[in-house]
Design an enzyme around this catalytic site. Structure first.
Site, mmCIF file in Angstrom:
data_model
loop_
_atom_site.group_PDB
_atom_site.id
_atom_site.type_symbol
_atom_site.label_atom_id
_atom_site.label_comp_id
_atom_site.label_asym_id
_atom_site.label_seq_id
_atom_site.Cartn_x
_atom_site.Cartn_y
_atom_site.Cartn_z
ATOM 1 N N LYS A 281 -4.071 5.989 -6.963
ATOM 2 C CA LYS A 281 -2.620 6.211 -7.060
ATOM 3 C C LYS A 281 -2.055 5.475 -8.276
ATOM 4 O O LYS A 281 -1.240 6.031 -9.021
ATOM 5 C CB LYS A 281 -1.933 5.736 -5.765
ATOM 6 C CG LYS A 281 -2.204 6.664 -4.599
ATOM 7 C CD LYS A 281 -1.780 6.086 -3.251
ATOM 8 C CE LYS A 281 -2.213 7.026 -2.124
ATOM 9 N NZ LYS A 281 -1.956 6.506 -0.776
ATOM 10 N N GLN B 57 0.195 1.134 1.713
ATOM 11 C CA GLN B 57 -1.052 1.815 2.054
ATOM 12 C C GLN B 57 -1.421 1.531 3.511
ATOM 13 O O GLN B 57 -1.489 0.374 3.932
ATOM 14 C CB GLN B 57 -2.179 1.360 1.100
ATOM 15 C CG GLN B 57 -3.499 2.069 1.317
ATOM 16 C CD GLN B 57 -3.425 3.572 1.033
ATOM 17 O OE1 GLN B 57 -2.798 4.012 0.077
ATOM 18 N NE2 GLN B 57 -4.050 4.372 1.880
ATOM 19 N N ASP C 77 6.522 8.253 0.860
ATOM 20 C CA ASP C 77 5.480 8.802 1.741
ATOM 21 C C ASP C 77 6.083 9.751 2.765
ATOM 22 O O ASP C 77 5.347 10.492 3.420
ATOM 23 C CB ASP C 77 4.753 7.658 2.476
ATOM 24 C CG ASP C 77 3.380 7.392 1.880
ATOM 25 O OD1 ASP C 77 2.840 8.294 1.214
ATOM 26 O OD2 ASP C 77 2.854 6.282 2.088
#
Ligand SMILES: NC(=O)c1ccc[n+]([C@@H]2O[C@H](COP(=O)([O-])OP(=O)(O)OC[C@H]3O[C@@H](n4cnc5c(N)ncnc54)[C@H](OP(=O)(O)O)[C@@H]3O)[C@@H](O)[C@H]2O)c1
Length: 297
Positions: free
Chosen positions: A53, A97, A120
Site C-alpha cells: 500500500k 491494517q 477503508d
C-alpha cells in the site's frame, strides 16, 4: 468455450494512471493527498500488505504517513495516534491494517477514525451511507470487484448475481453495492454462506458468480451456468513443495475446469487482488477532494 480472462493487473494499472493524473491536478492546486497508515505488530502478511500500500501511494504521488507500532502498543496510545491523524489537515485518509493484536479492541479503534477519513469504508457511518445509497467511502475489495465488472463491460442491470460469502468486508457490502438503484447496481443478488442448503442450486442460476468464501475449490465446474461470468475473490495458500516458499496461492474457484465453461473469469493471483489497493488510492484521492470542497464552502 474457453473463457476470456479478466486481467486485474491491467485494469488496476489503467486505473492507477488515471488516479495519478488526478493527483497531479490536485498538486497543481497545492493539495497533496495524504494517507495515514497504521500497522501494529509483526504479522508477515499484514506487513507485506502495508508495504504494498505504501509503495502504491508513492508510485502515484500520494503522501503516506507510515506508523509501524510494536505489538505491545496500548489501546490508549493507538487511539492517541488516530486522534492526531484525525486532526492533521495533511492526512486525508486513515488506514489501520487489520487484524490488530488480540490485546487491542478493533471495533473501538475503527469507530475512532473520523468517518470523513475512513478510506477503508468500515466505519458504521460509511456502511450506513452505503446501504442507504448516499455518497460514502466504499470498502476497497467489493468496490474493486464492481470496477472490474464495469470495466470489462459486464452488464449488471437485471443480471442475477450470486455471491458466495457474507463477511462484513466482502460479501455483505458487495451485495449492497450491486442492489443499489444506480448505474453500477440494479442487479438481483443472492448471497450464499455455510448454512445455505444446496448451494449449487443457487450458483447454477448465476449470470455472474462471485466467490468470496476463503475455501479452495469451493466452486467447481458443475456449479457454474454455461457462459457465466466468474469472479474469484478468494486467496488461499495451498502446500506446494515445488515452490521455494512451500506454498502457492489459489482462489475459491477450480480455475482450470471453470474457465472451460464460463465466458469471463478472473485468475488468482492477478484478478481481484490488484484492484483492492487501487480502490484504496481512489478513496484517498476522493477524501482529499472532499476535504478541499469542504475547506472552500
Ligand atoms: N483479493 C483481495 O484483495 C481480498 C481481500 C479480502 C479478502 N480476500 C479473500 O477473500 C476470501 C474471503 O474473505 P473474507 O474476509 O470475506 O472471509 P471470511 O470473513 O472468512 O468470510 C467467508 C465467508 O464465506 C462463507 N463460506 C466459507 N466457506 C464456504 C463454503 N464452503 N460454502 C459457502 N460459504 C462459505 C462463510 O460463511 P459463514 O458466514 O456461514 O461462516 C463467510 O460468510 C478469503 O480467501 C480472503 O483471503 C481477498
Amino acid at each position: 468455450m474457453t473463457a476470456r480472462i479478466i486481467d486485474g493487473k491491467q485494469v488496476a494499472a489503467q486505473m492507477r494512471l488515471e488516479l495519478k493524473e488526478q493527483v497531479d491536478r490536485l498538486k497543481e492546486k497545492g493539495i497533496v493527498p495524504g494517507l495515514g497508515v497504521v500497522l501494529v505488530g509483526e504479522d508477515p502478511a499484514s506487513k507485506s500488505y502495508v508495504t504494498a500500500k505504501e509503495r502504491a501511494c508513492e508510485e502515484i504521488g500520494i503522501y503516506s504517513d507510515d506508523n509501524h507500532l510494536h505489538a505491545q502498543t496500548s489501546q490508549k496510545d493507538l487511539l492517541g495516534l488516530i486522534a492526531r491523524m484525525n486532526s492533521d489537515p495533511n492526512i486525508h485518509g486513515i488506514l489501520v491494517q487489520l487484524p490488530l493484536p488480540r490485546s487491542l479492541d478493533e471495533s473501538q479503534v475503527l469507530l475512532a477514525i473520523d468517518p470523513a477519513k475512513d478510506v477503508d469504508g468500515f466505519h458504521p457511518i460509511n456502511v450506513g451511507k452505503m446501504v442507504t445509497g448516499q455518497e460514502a467511502f466504499l470498502p476497497c475489495t467489493p468496490h474493486g470487484v464492481v470496477q472490474l465488472l464495469v470495466r470489462s463491460e459486464v452488464r449488471l442491470e437485471g443480471a442475477h448475481v450470486v455471491i458466495v460469502g457474507r463477511s462484513n468486508i466482502v460479501g455483505k457490502p458487495l451485495a449492497n453495492m450491486l442492489i443499489q438503484k444506480n448505474k453500477t447496481g440494479n442487479a438481483t443478488v443472492t448471497v450464499c454462506h455455510t448454512k445455505t442448503r444446496d448451494m449449487a442450486l443457487h450458483t447454477r442460476q448465476a449470470d455472474i458468480l462471485i466467490a468470496a468464501a476463503g475455501s479452495p475449490h469451493a466452486i467447481t465446474a458443475d456449479m457454474v451456468k454455461p457462459s457465466a461470468v466468474v469472479i474469484d475473490v478468494g486467496v488461499n495458500r495451498v502446500a506446494d513443495p515445488s515452490k521455494k516458499t512451500g506454498y502457492r496461492l489459489v482462489g475459491d474457484v477450480d480455475f482450470e475446469a471453470v474457465k472451460e465453461k464460463a465466458s469471463l473469469i478472473t485468475p488468482v493471483p492477478g484478478g481481484v487482488g490488484p484492484m483492492t489497493i487501487t480502490m484504496l488510492l481512489y478513496n484517498t484521492i476522493q477524501a482529499a477532494l472532499r476535504h478541499r470542497v469542504n475547506a472552500v464552502t
